[in-house]
Scaffold this active site. Structure first.
Site: not given
Ligand code: GNR
Ligand code: NI
Length: 172
Positions: A140, A94-95, A46, A51, A136-137
């Site tokens: 953000h 999270c990236l 995601g 980001q 999660h997104e």
């Molecule tokens: O790549 C991602 N893997 C992930 C794994 C478990 C829960 C959420 C994520 S999102 C993350 C990429 C990211 O930082 N998206 O904002």
């Molecule tokens: Ni993230």
């Protein structure tokens, strides 16, 4: 198309509440293409526009299994319209917080409403990894990170580590 540089903790951009997209245009389309390229390259499941430094309510994701066909999904102005009482635990990363993973508990299923590039409205139910990733997104987009779901001790430890790393790299 190009891979855009990722915004990394403790960049204050990650705490900004992203703006509603009132009108998707060619720049929106180009941004989404770049977000997919950046996300698949990382690799990630995601990505929120913030980001890559764009504070607009845009998300790309692909929660398909490794060897299955790709399922790219772009969401504009996504909203959670309902969440299940049932919870699920997922080890998240999270990236924007490289090489840190921790278990987060969230609703197991959610209903999501969003627009596509043509401004058409969709609703879909998500579960499993997709439910975790979309929450999660959307976090953000609201300036929230997965570490905000952890204990204060764990969160502050991670933030300190990344502040230190940024100071070191900044003075090199
Ligand atoms: O790549 C991602 N893997 C992930 C794994 C478990 C829960 C959420 C994520 S999102 C993350 C990429 C990211 O930082 N998206 O904002
Ligand atoms: Ni993230």
């Amino acid at each position: 198309m190009s891979i855009r540089p990722l915004v990394i903790l403790p960049d204050p951009l990650l705490r900004v509440v992203s703006d509603v997209v009132s009108h998707a245009d060619g720049a929106t389309k180009a941004l989404i293409e770049d977000m997919f390229e950046t996300m698949y390259d990382a690799p990630g499941v995601g990505l929120a526009a913030v980001q890559v430094g764009v504070t607009q309510r845009i998300v790309t994701m692909d929660a398909s299994r490794k060897d299955d066909e790709k399922e790219p999904l772009a969401l504009i102005n996504p909203e959670i319209i309902w969440s299940s009482d049932a919870l699920s635990e997922y080890e998240e990363g999270c990236l924007s917080i490289p090489d840190y993973h921790e278990v987060v508990i969230r609703p197991a299923k959610v209903g999501v409403r969003y627009l596509d590039l043509d401004g058409k409205s969709f609703e879909r139910e998500m579960e499993g990894l997709a439910a975790t990733v979309v929450q999660h997104e959307i976090d953000h987009l609201n300036g929230k990170l997965f570490i905000d779901h952890l204990s204060r001790l764990k969160r502050e430890r991670v933030i300190k580590k990344f502040q230190k790393l940024a100071r070191r790299e900044g003075s090199e």
